[in-house]
Design a protein around this motif. Structure first.
Motif, PDB file in Angstrom:
ATOM      1  N   PHE A   1      44.191 -14.299 -72.916  1.00 51.53           N
ATOM      2  CA  PHE A   1      43.962 -13.350 -74.011  1.00 51.53           C
ATOM      3  C   PHE A   1      44.830 -12.125 -73.853  1.00 51.53           C
TER       4      PHE A   1
ATOM      5  N   ARG B   1      48.045  -4.273 -70.321  1.00 53.08           N
ATOM      6  CA  ARG B   1      47.474  -5.602 -70.190  1.00 53.08           C
ATOM      7  C   ARG B   1      47.676  -6.196 -68.811  1.00 53.08           C
TER       8      ARG B   1
ATOM      9  N   ILE C   1      48.965  -8.851 -66.404  1.00 49.18           N
ATOM     10  CA  ILE C   1      50.018  -9.845 -66.471  1.00 49.18           C
ATOM     11  C   ILE C   1      49.852 -10.835 -65.340  1.00 49.18           C
ATOM     12  N   LEU C   2      49.879 -12.091 -65.705  1.00 52.48           N
ATOM     13  CA  LEU C   2      49.721 -13.144 -64.731  1.00 52.48           C
ATOM     14  C   LEU C   2      51.012 -13.235 -63.939  1.00 52.48           C
TER      15      LEU C   2
ATOM     16  N   SER D   1      47.618 -11.933 -72.529  1.00 53.76           N
ATOM     17  CA  SER D   1      49.046 -12.211 -72.717  1.00 53.76           C
ATOM     18  C   SER D   1      49.461 -12.204 -74.174  1.00 53.76           C
ATOM     19  N   ILE D   2      48.509 -12.250 -75.070  1.00 55.06           N
ATOM     20  CA  ILE D   2      48.859 -12.269 -76.492  1.00 55.06           C
ATOM     21  C   ILE D   2      49.436 -10.917 -76.867  1.00 55.06           C
ATOM     22  N   PRO D   3      50.637 -10.892 -77.406  1.00 52.10           N
ATOM     23  CA  PRO D   3      51.166  -9.589 -77.806  1.00 52.10           C
ATOM     24  C   PRO D   3      50.293  -8.991 -78.894  1.00 52.10           C
ATOM     25  N   ASP D   4      50.015  -7.728 -78.762  1.00 51.16           N
ATOM     26  CA  ASP D   4      49.150  -7.066 -79.724  1.00 51.16           C
ATOM     27  C   ASP D   4      49.859  -5.807 -80.189  1.00 51.16           C
ATOM     28  N   PRO D   5      50.167  -5.730 -81.474  1.00 48.27           N
ATOM     29  CA  PRO D   5      50.971  -4.600 -81.938  1.00 48.27           C
ATOM     30  C   PRO D   5      50.270  -3.267 -81.762  1.00 48.27           C
ATOM     31  N   TYR D   6      48.942  -3.286 -81.629  1.00 51.95           N
ATOM     32  CA  TYR D   6      48.234  -2.016 -81.540  1.00 51.95           C
ATOM     33  C   TYR D   6      47.923  -1.609 -80.109  1.00 51.95           C
ATOM     34  N   ARG D   7      48.580  -2.274 -79.184  1.00 53.37           N
ATOM     35  CA  ARG D   7      48.352  -1.916 -77.784  1.00 53.37           C
ATOM     36  C   ARG D   7      49.723  -1.593 -77.207  1.00 53.37           C
ATOM     37  N   LYS D   8      49.762  -0.623 -76.307  1.00 57.85           N
ATOM     38  CA  LYS D   8      51.061  -0.330 -75.715  1.00 57.85           C
ATOM     39  C   LYS D   8      51.270  -1.189 -74.482  1.00 57.85           C
ATOM     40  N   PHE D   9      52.520  -1.462 -74.187  1.00 59.70           N
ATOM     41  CA  PHE D   9      52.808  -2.300 -73.046  1.00 59.70           C
ATOM     42  C   PHE D   9      52.304  -1.638 -71.779  1.00 59.70           C
TER      43      PHE D   9
END
Ligand SMILES: Nc1ncnc2c1ncn2[C@@H]1O[C@H](COP(=O)(O)OP(=O)(O)OP(=O)(O)O)[C@@H](O)[C@H]1O
Ligand SMILES: Nc1ncnc2c1ncn2[C@@H]1O[C@H](COP(=O)(O)OP(=O)(O)OP(=O)(O)O)[C@@H](O)[C@H]1O
Ligand SMILES: [Mg+2]
Ligand SMILES: [Mg+2]
Lengths: 326, 330
Positions: free
Chosen positions: B256, B269, B271-272, B258-266
């Motif tokens: 979950f 999340r 990262i595996l 890993s899904i790019p989300d436009p409303y979250r900043k890098f």
């Protein structure tokens, strides 16, 4: 990040000559990239993203003709360079592509390919030094067991590893601008997240500027400082990532945002943008998006909207936004 | 009550690794290592996992392109590897597939009419006119007009080519369609069109789907049930709601994230790290322990048991056993 542009693209217009006509792939595209900035070029298939990238790295295929425009990199026009200047520029702009397997010669080990590049670009001849440098870069891209990778053939590595190897080789020539053309599109979501994370870390570490090409607005929003949206060969909107997401103006950008499946909402129907891109041999007279736009009027068919700075640092080419409120 | 249209029982597929002149077997790639699940009539089941987790191998076993090493695949309660004659032909008609790259699965020398009519010609007795009418009606179902009949694959966009592949897949009135990454080669806007089309067709033709993908973001909208697979084994399975609202396995949670989300900043999340281990010698204990941020001692030694969170929500993870749940509360 400074506000000093490292790259200025002005009025870039590129055609491809094909058997049955002329494909007007890129028309009047202008934008800048500042030092240390990540700019994302977003748009669907055929919108001209790769063509822009290839023009900047001066790797357009032979049937491409640059009709107009300037590409100014660190103050020099790349399109009017003397032959002898070309190789020095080449090192400073590098491009990586979607399919890592197609980029590396399958007959050579990673180490051999890498050594060649380093020998040529860093003018090193001592084999041990070359190897040391290569291993250093393989480590920088967070590859486990660089020694083993150095001695592997490309087919022995996974897609995610190969893309890292290519990034390592690319970085070894010390580029100032990296053009990354859909570098994660062939990878699954977990590897994609890893590579994006890596690019952001490397950007900081090596002071790179990046032009990141993708059709995925979610990715652009996560990693881009600024986003440029292209449609049918033209720029339709440009703003900082936050601004573009918070306040998308162009109906196409709004459509793209709505297409993204949101994991927290249960849909009865996903939003999509019906229709498809026009034939690039015959771009419409007016707005490029007119055929698929729900808000199109007669004016949109007749008259091409100019890209204007409608809000501060937020440009849009759409008749819904007339005049500047700056 | 639903009846299982398809039932997979402890499916294993090992590919031998051969060396030398005589092809001596030195080991096995354990691509699928004991997988069981059902697909009920009218149900959409999604199989989600990273590259190399064995998704396509399961699909190829279902399509009779690979022979399982062990385990059973039952269709309408019959073992598909034992089907002969009319029953085998019937199975081949009932189970169709759509793959990731439409251009690879469409013969470039045939036009759209030929591509779609090819399977139909052999199994339905139709006159030329009837065939033309039938193919046109299929095109209409997938949202293409008659003008596409005489187009060749190179004249189609990615989305249009995928529509043609779908039209061909539904031409024999199948019961189950295996969709192996049907939208991952397409633009986001086109992806939404194709997913909508698949959802509509499912209702209209009462189809079942086995949807294979690495991208969790596309499955919620269309799936009834989700199966999370890692290195040839199931990690978690449950209804779409359960998996999305209450993911239990650390691997599911990382997918979950890993899904790019436009409303979250890098950077916000998880990262595996690292690559999945080799399927030749999968790690002992829980296969995910080498990359799991929460792995405890027992995860490295013993295979996790099945923990039931509801009738159909099951997770295979030591962190969710009673005995060990105290260790995880940190
Ligand atoms: N070498 C070529 N000769 C002729 N036409 C070309 C050539 N390369 C690209 N084109 C055409 O130019 C247009 C723009 O292509 P380009 O590859 O720049 O788009 P893109 O935005 O990168 O798309 P994608 O997301 O599919 O990579 C397309 O219509 C494409 O078919
Ligand atoms: N014919 C084959 N011979 C040997 N190994 C194979 C064969 N087919 C698949 N494998 C191996 O089996 C494992 C599972 O592969 P599979 O294609 O099923 O994965 P997948 O989940 O579909 O991955 P992807 O997302 O990349 O399509 C991989 O390690 C793969 O290399
Ligand atoms: Mg491209
Ligand atoms: Mg696969």
């Amino acid at each position: 990040m400074t506000d000093q542009p490292i790259l200025q693209v002005e009025n870039l217009t590129i055609d491809y000559v094909v058997l049955d006509g002329i494909i007007k792939a890129v028309r009047n595209v202008s934008f800048t990239i500042n030092e240390g900035e990540v700019v994302c070029l977003v748009g669907e298939s055929g919108s001209g993203k790769t063509t822009v990238g290839l023009a900047i790295s001066r790797a357009l295929p032979e049937n491409a003709i640059i009709r107009e425009g300037r590409i100014i990199f660190k103050g020099r026009d790349l399109l009017n360079l003397e032959i002898r200047d070309k190789s020095t520029i080449e090192d400073k702009v590098m491009m990586i592509f979607q399919d890592p397997a197609a980029t590396l010669n399958p007959l050579f080990k990673v180490g051999e390919i890498f050594s060649d590049v380093i020998k040529h670009h860093l003018k090193l001849s001592d084999q041990l030094k070359i190897r040391e440098k290569a291993l250093e870069f393989l480590k920088a891209v967070e590859l486990p067991d660089p020694e083993r990778i150095f001695n592997s053939y490309p087919h022995e590595l996974s897609g995610g590893m190969l893309q890292r190897v290519i990034i390592a080789i690319t970085l070894s020539v010390n580029p100032k601008l990296l053009i990354a053309d859909e570098p994660t599109t062939m990878l699954d979501v977990t590897l994609q997240a890893q590579i994006l994370d890596l690019l952001i870390n490397l950007k900081k570490k090596f002071g790179l500027s990046i032009l990141f090409i993708t059709h995925n607005l979610s990715i652009a929003a996560e990693i881009g400082d600024r986003i440029i949206v292209m449609y049918g060969g033209e720029i339709v909107e440009e703003a900082s990532s936050e601004e573009l997401l918070k306040n998308p103006l162009h109906p196409y950008t709004k459509g793209l945002l709505e297409c993204i499946p949101k994991t927290h909402i249960k849909y009865s129907k996903l939003k999509s943008i019906p229709g498809m891109i026009f034939d690039l041999r015959n771009p419409p007279l007016g707005c490029v998006f007119v055929d698929r736009c729900t808000e199109a009027t007669d004016l949109c068919r007749k008259d091409k909207p100019r890209l204007i700075e409608f809000l501060k640092n937020h440009k849009v080419a759409c008749h819904l936004y007339r005049g500047s409120t700056k | 009550m639903n009846t299982a249209l398809l039932r997979i029982e402890d499916l294993k597929k090992y590919f031998p690794i051969r060396v030398g002149l005589f092809g001596k077997v030195v080991g096995y790639i354990k691509a699928v290592d004991g997988v069981s699940f059902n697909v009920d009539a009218g149900e959409v089941v999604s199989l989600v996992g990273e590259s190399g987790s064995g998704k396509t191998t399961i699909a190829r076993c279902l399509l009779l392109l690979e022979k399982p090493t062990s385990g059973k695949i039952l269709y309408d309660s019959e073992d598909i590897t034992q089907l002969r004659g009319e029953k085998l032909r019937n199975y081949r008609r009932s189970v169709q597939a759509v793959f990731q790259n439409p251009f690879l699965s469409l013969d470039p020398r045939m036009n759209v009419f030929q591509i779609i009519s090819e399977p139909v010609k052999n199994s339905m007795k139709l006159s030329r006119e009837e065939l033309l009418e039938y193919v046109s009606s299929l095109l209409e179902l997938v949202g293409l007009d008659k003008s596409f009949l005489d187009k060749y694959p190179h004249e189609l966009s990615g989305g249009q080519a995928q529509r043609v592949a779908i039209a061909r897949a539904i031409s024999l009135k199948p019961k189950l369609i295996i969709l192996d990454e049907p939208t991952s080669a397409l633009d986001v806007s086109v992806q939404a069109q194709i997913l909508n089309l698949l959802a509509d067709l499912k209702k209209e033709l009462s189809l079942s789907y086995l949807l294979i993908t690495h991208d969790l973001s596309i499955v919620k909208y269309i799936s009834d049930r989700i199966i999370i697979i890692y290195l040839g084994k199931i990690m978690e399975t449950g209804s779409s709601e359960e998996i999305f609202e209450n993911p239990l396995h650390p691997y599911t949670r990382i997918l979950f994230s890993s899904i790019p989300d436009p409303y979250r900043k890098f950077g916000e999340r998880v990262i595996l790290r690292g690559e999945p281990p080799s399927p030749v010698n999968p790690p002992p204990g829980c296969r995910f322990h080498t990359r799991c941020p929460y792995a405890i001692d027992i995860c490295r030694k013993q295979e996790p048991p099945e923990i039931k969170s509801s009738l159909i929500h099951k997770v295979y993870c030591w962190l969710h056993t009673e005995k060990h749940s105290s260790e995880t509360k940190t």
